[in-house]
Design an enzyme around this catalytic site. Structure first.
Site, PDB file in Angstrom:
ATOM      1  N   LYS A  35     -48.193  13.970 -10.588  1.00  0.00           N
ATOM      2  CA  LYS A  35     -48.742  14.585 -11.795  1.00  0.00           C
ATOM      3  C   LYS A  35     -49.708  15.716 -11.436  1.00  0.00           C
ATOM      4  CE  LYS A  35     -49.799  11.918 -15.323  1.00  0.00           C
ATOM      5  NZ  LYS A  35     -50.536  11.007 -16.249  1.00  0.00           N
ATOM      6  N   LEU A 153     -58.364  13.122 -31.608  1.00  0.00           N
ATOM      7  CA  LEU A 153     -57.343  14.161 -31.431  1.00  0.00           C
ATOM      8  C   LEU A 153     -56.019  13.710 -32.027  1.00  0.00           C
ATOM      9  CD1 LEU A 153     -58.033  15.032 -27.680  1.00  0.00           C
ATOM     10  CD2 LEU A 153     -59.103  16.029 -29.715  1.00  0.00           C
ATOM     11  N   PRO A 255     -45.336   9.271 -47.797  1.00  0.00           N
ATOM     12  CA  PRO A 255     -44.562   8.077 -47.444  1.00  0.00           C
ATOM     13  C   PRO A 255     -43.595   8.349 -46.300  1.00  0.00           C
ATOM     14  CG  PRO A 255     -43.655   9.096 -49.408  1.00  0.00           C
ATOM     15  CD  PRO A 255     -44.918   9.845 -49.096  1.00  0.00           C
ATOM     16  N   CYS A 263     -51.958   5.677 -30.985  1.00  0.00           N
ATOM     17  CA  CYS A 263     -53.253   5.221 -31.490  1.00  0.00           C
ATOM     18  C   CYS A 263     -53.158   4.108 -32.523  1.00  0.00           C
ATOM     19  CB  CYS A 263     -54.021   6.406 -32.091  1.00  0.00           C
ATOM     20  SG  CYS A 263     -54.501   7.655 -30.872  1.00  0.00           S
ATOM     21  N   LYS A 266     -51.773   0.362 -31.530  1.00  0.00           N
ATOM     22  CA  LYS A 266     -52.603  -0.411 -30.598  1.00  0.00           C
ATOM     23  C   LYS A 266     -54.022  -0.588 -31.126  1.00  0.00           C
ATOM     24  CE  LYS A 266     -54.287   3.199 -27.403  1.00  0.00           C
ATOM     25  NZ  LYS A 266     -55.726   2.951 -27.601  1.00  0.00           N
TER      26      LYS A 266
END
Length: 438
Positions: A35, A153, A255, A263, A266
């Site tokens: 990475k 964010l 809807p 986010c 969890k």
């Protein structure tokens, strides 16, 4: 100022790049050498509009760098941000804090001089105190404060959210720590962004309370949509009618097939578990979690019903796989429930997503992935919209109809006008809206 950002995932990379844009010297740290190598070559590990350009500009300006060497990054830093993952723990729904605590131990061994250690990851109440205990135990001589600075964010608009936030929340309990954080956010202070200083526990809870409230708002309008279908009302008119009330607000009243992403799923689970453990259960949020899980499964039933009650042996074209547009994030996306349910019912699936295909290939079996929307629709028995990417809003519907075996369109994001679709010759199904007769 100089800071170290531990973790180059979504939160760490965006936050680090944005701080460097503020003029701060930022070193982003990750154990994943591949990475870091990719970031040195300006290859982003995530898709976020504008992030590659922001990173490139600040690397060129000498304010942003990347390394696998945590010790060198932490040594001499004014602040060290912990921005590692906190996924839901298997089995009990608690947030897995092992990465946070491992980072705290490594940071402790590398501290030199007074340092503010900041939890940027979304963590349950009490995590900051435990981070403080770990560092104190590992390095009794360390001069530091622990601060909570949750992120708010939104994937797809994260850079703007960081640069022009509604508010900045900082849980800091010493004057020295508050002074460091004020200096880091000086740019936002100058444009009069509200900066809310609280205790550690309050700051941690604000993040969870915000996300679970928004999840509840989404779930509320989804249930109202079901009622609209039963009584012949239009959920968009209902949403506008209540959203104009300043006490309610119009946002998060659209809807759909249920919330997903990194986010809400969890964080709702983690807050439910924390509340139960503390003897203060949040029954509203427990219900929100249950309804959202059920809703994703019900969306597959909606597709089956549109196909005359059976998809056995039929080809279904799915447009959109990510949980929302402008991201490649597949975490807890409704597609992960809906597609397997359709396959179980006997359908074959053709699918396309503008950014989520690489990740999706690892998550589905037996799905034919296509190069574009029109290829996906070729000889399909029905078209299903699962993610509201802009490119799906302006399709050539004469061409769409010519490609489909049957003109069945199930719009689970309500991106099309029912009257227009019926006039174009489609059997159109959406959420919470009546479909006019042809």
């Amino acid at each position: 100022m100089r800071i170290a950002m531990i973790g180059t995932g979504y939160v760490g990379l965006v936050s680090g790049a944005c701080f460097s844009e503020f003029g701060v010297d930022v070193v982003c740290v990750d154990k994943d050498a591949a990475k870091i190598e990719g970031l040195h070559a300006n290859r982003m590990p995530i898709y976020e509009p504008g992030l590659d350009a922001l990173v490139a500009d600040n690397v060129k300006g000498g304010r942003l760098s990347f390394t696998t060497d945590l010790k060198s990054a932490v040594s001499g830093a004014d602040a060290v941000f912990i921005a590692v993952g906190t996924p839901s723990r298997r089995g009990d729904g608690h947030a897995d804090l092992s990465y946070v605590y491992d980072a705290a131990r490594e940071i402790a061994q590398s501290l030199t001089g007074y340092t503010v250690v900041v939890t940027k990851s979304t963590v349950p109440v009490g995590t900051g105190r435990e981070v403080e205990r770990i560092i104190r135990e590992t390095r009794p001589d360390a001069d530091f404060d622990v601060v909570s600075n949750p992120e708010f964010l939104r994937e797809g608009s994260a850079i703007n959210d960081f640069m022009r936030p509604d508010r900045v929340v900082i849980g800091a309990e010493t004057d020295r720590a508050r002074a460091v954080m004020k200096q880091l956010y000086r740019v936002l202070y100058l444009i009069e962004t509200p900066i809310v200083f609280t205790s550690l526990e309050t700051s941690e809870l604000i993040k969870y309370a915000a996300n679970t409230f928004l999840a509840a708002k989404i779930t509320f309008i989804n249930e109202i949509a079901d009622l609209c279908e039963a009584v012949g009302a239009d959920v968009h008119d209902v949403a506008r009618g209540i959203g104009l009330d300043g006490r309610i607000g119009k946002k998060f009243l659209h809807p759909g097939p249920g919330y997903g992403g990194s986010c809400f799923p969890k964080d709702t689970l983690a807050l439910v578990r924390t509340a139960r453990d503390k003897g203060a259960p949040l029954r509203i949020i427990e219900t929100v979690v249950a309804i959202n899980d059920e809703r994703k499964r019900k969306m597959a039933d909606k597709v089956v019903a549109a196909c005359a009650g059976s998809v056995e042996g039929k080809s279904i074209a799915v447009l959109g796989l990510t949980f929302k547009p402008n991201t490649d994030d597949m975490r807890d996306s409704p597609s992960l429930e809906i597609i397997p349910a359709l396959q179980k019912a006997g359908a074959s699936i053709r699918a396309f997503d503008p950014e989520g295909m690489e990740e999706a290939r690892h998550m589905f079996s037996g799905v034919t992935f296509c190069e574009n929307a029109y290829e996906t629709l070729q000889s399909a028995d029905a078209m299903v919209v699962l993610t509201e990417w802009n490119e799906f809003r302006a399709l050539d519907f004469e061409r769409v109809k010519s490609l489909l075996r049957a003109p069945i369109l199930v719009d689970l994001r309500n991106i099309y006008n029912p009257a227009d679709m019926v006039a174009a010759g489609f059997q159109y199904v959406s959420i919470g809206r009546p479909t006019p007769k042809a």
